[in-house]
Scaffold this active site. Sequence first.
Site, PDB file in Angstrom:
ATOM      1  N   ASP A 159      52.397  44.244  41.198  1.00 48.85           N
ATOM      2  CA  ASP A 159      51.815  45.589  41.165  1.00 48.85           C
ATOM      3  C   ASP A 159      52.520  46.533  42.137  1.00 48.85           C
ATOM      4  O   ASP A 159      51.909  47.459  42.672  1.00 48.85           O
ATOM      5  CB  ASP A 159      50.317  45.534  41.521  1.00 48.85           C
ATOM      6  CG  ASP A 159      49.479  44.919  40.408  1.00 48.85           C
ATOM      7  OD1 ASP A 159      50.013  44.679  39.316  1.00 48.85           O
ATOM      8  OD2 ASP A 159      48.282  44.683  40.654  1.00 48.85           O
ATOM      9  N   HIS A 198      45.520  39.436  44.446  1.00 49.36           N
ATOM     10  CA  HIS A 198      44.448  39.992  43.620  1.00 49.36           C
ATOM     11  C   HIS A 198      44.041  39.044  42.493  1.00 49.36           C
ATOM     12  O   HIS A 198      44.896  38.392  41.884  1.00 49.36           O
ATOM     13  CB  HIS A 198      44.872  41.352  43.051  1.00 49.36           C
ATOM     14  CG  HIS A 198      44.837  42.453  44.078  1.00 49.36           C
ATOM     15  ND1 HIS A 198      45.552  43.617  43.957  1.00 49.36           N
ATOM     16  CD2 HIS A 198      44.162  42.542  45.257  1.00 49.36           C
ATOM     17  CE1 HIS A 198      45.314  44.385  45.013  1.00 49.36           C
ATOM     18  NE2 HIS A 198      44.482  43.752  45.816  1.00 49.36           N
ATOM     19  N   HIS A 225      50.947  38.397  44.558  1.00 52.97           N
ATOM     20  CA  HIS A 225      49.977  38.853  45.561  1.00 52.97           C
ATOM     21  C   HIS A 225      48.604  38.316  45.206  1.00 52.97           C
ATOM     22  O   HIS A 225      48.405  37.723  44.153  1.00 52.97           O
ATOM     23  CB  HIS A 225      50.000  40.377  45.696  1.00 52.97           C
ATOM     24  CG  HIS A 225      49.497  41.149  44.515  1.00 52.97           C
ATOM     25  ND1 HIS A 225      50.138  41.160  43.300  1.00 52.97           N
ATOM     26  CD2 HIS A 225      48.391  41.944  44.357  1.00 52.97           C
ATOM     27  CE1 HIS A 225      49.473  41.944  42.462  1.00 52.97           C
ATOM     28  NE2 HIS A 225      48.416  42.410  43.066  1.00 52.97           N
ATOM     29  N   ASP A 261      43.198  39.362  39.436  1.00 47.87           N
ATOM     30  CA  ASP A 261      43.779  39.491  38.089  1.00 47.87           C
ATOM     31  C   ASP A 261      45.223  38.967  38.057  1.00 47.87           C
ATOM     32  O   ASP A 261      45.875  38.986  37.007  1.00 47.87           O
ATOM     33  CB  ASP A 261      43.699  40.934  37.559  1.00 47.87           C
ATOM     34  CG  ASP A 261      44.496  41.930  38.377  1.00 47.87           C
ATOM     35  OD1 ASP A 261      44.480  41.836  39.622  1.00 47.87           O
ATOM     36  OD2 ASP A 261      45.140  42.814  37.783  1.00 47.87           O
TER      37      ASP A 261
HETATM   38 ZN   LIG Z   1      47.098  44.084  42.471  1.00 46.02          ZN
END
Ligand SMILES: [Zn+2]
Length: 259
Positions: free
Chosen positions: A131, A54, A52, A56
């Site tokens: 996540d 994000h 995904h 990080d």
């Molecule tokens: Zn995430």
Amino acid sequence: MTLVPLPAFADNYIWMLQDGSNAIVVDPGDAQPVFDALARDKLQLAAILVTHHHPDHTGGVAALHAATGAPVFGPARERIPQPFEPLSHGDTAKVLGLRFSVIDVPGHTAGHIAYFLPASAGRAPLLFCGDTLFSGGCGRLFEGTPAQMLASLDALAALPGDTRVCCAHEYTLANLRFARAVEPGNADLTQYSAHCESLRAQGRPTLPSQLATERRINPFLRSREATVLRAVREHAELSADAAEAEVFAALRQWKNDFR
Ligand SMILES: [Zn+2]
């Protein structure tokens, strides 16, 4: 194939699969731990898989791609930094003779995907779930609805019990504290918590987890179990006929507020 979690930032893991010559990394939020591992073990980077958007999980993608030319695979419905091969549910990413099946798992983000590698030649199945699923917990709902996350977790929970679950964060102990508040009488949970606390005391990762274990201890995979249902209904003062997604939403909110 060897599976190694490369620690990054405060509590991320960049998962690396390597065969002694070539490596695949998942969600390299930072390039440096990957460069270090490639140099240390004299490996070529064969592919970068992203779950995904994000930062990080994607922050190291551009530098790794620029330095190695490794192809990037990512979620079709999200924007990630490099030209990448867009994947969605039912697609397969083929790298180093391995076939990663893509599962759409919206909830944490709208276009989040997971990669499942079926068992092969004595190796247990592997799940790279970003996540979405954590040991003892699940990701926060930043972009998706509770109903979407529940369906995503149901899809992951249906994978084989011996699947090794490669989560992207070491959140296990905090998740298990919450899980024990929800199900104080769950003996498997008590035992698993002691095991994970011992691993962390030795500075070792609690991951990968195993899917069969998660089904026994993770409240977010157990929101239809009588014990979890009762606890959530009492905590959130839900009616007895609250819908599944409503119970799941209340469980997630309870975790968000839990200290
Ligand atoms: Zn995430």
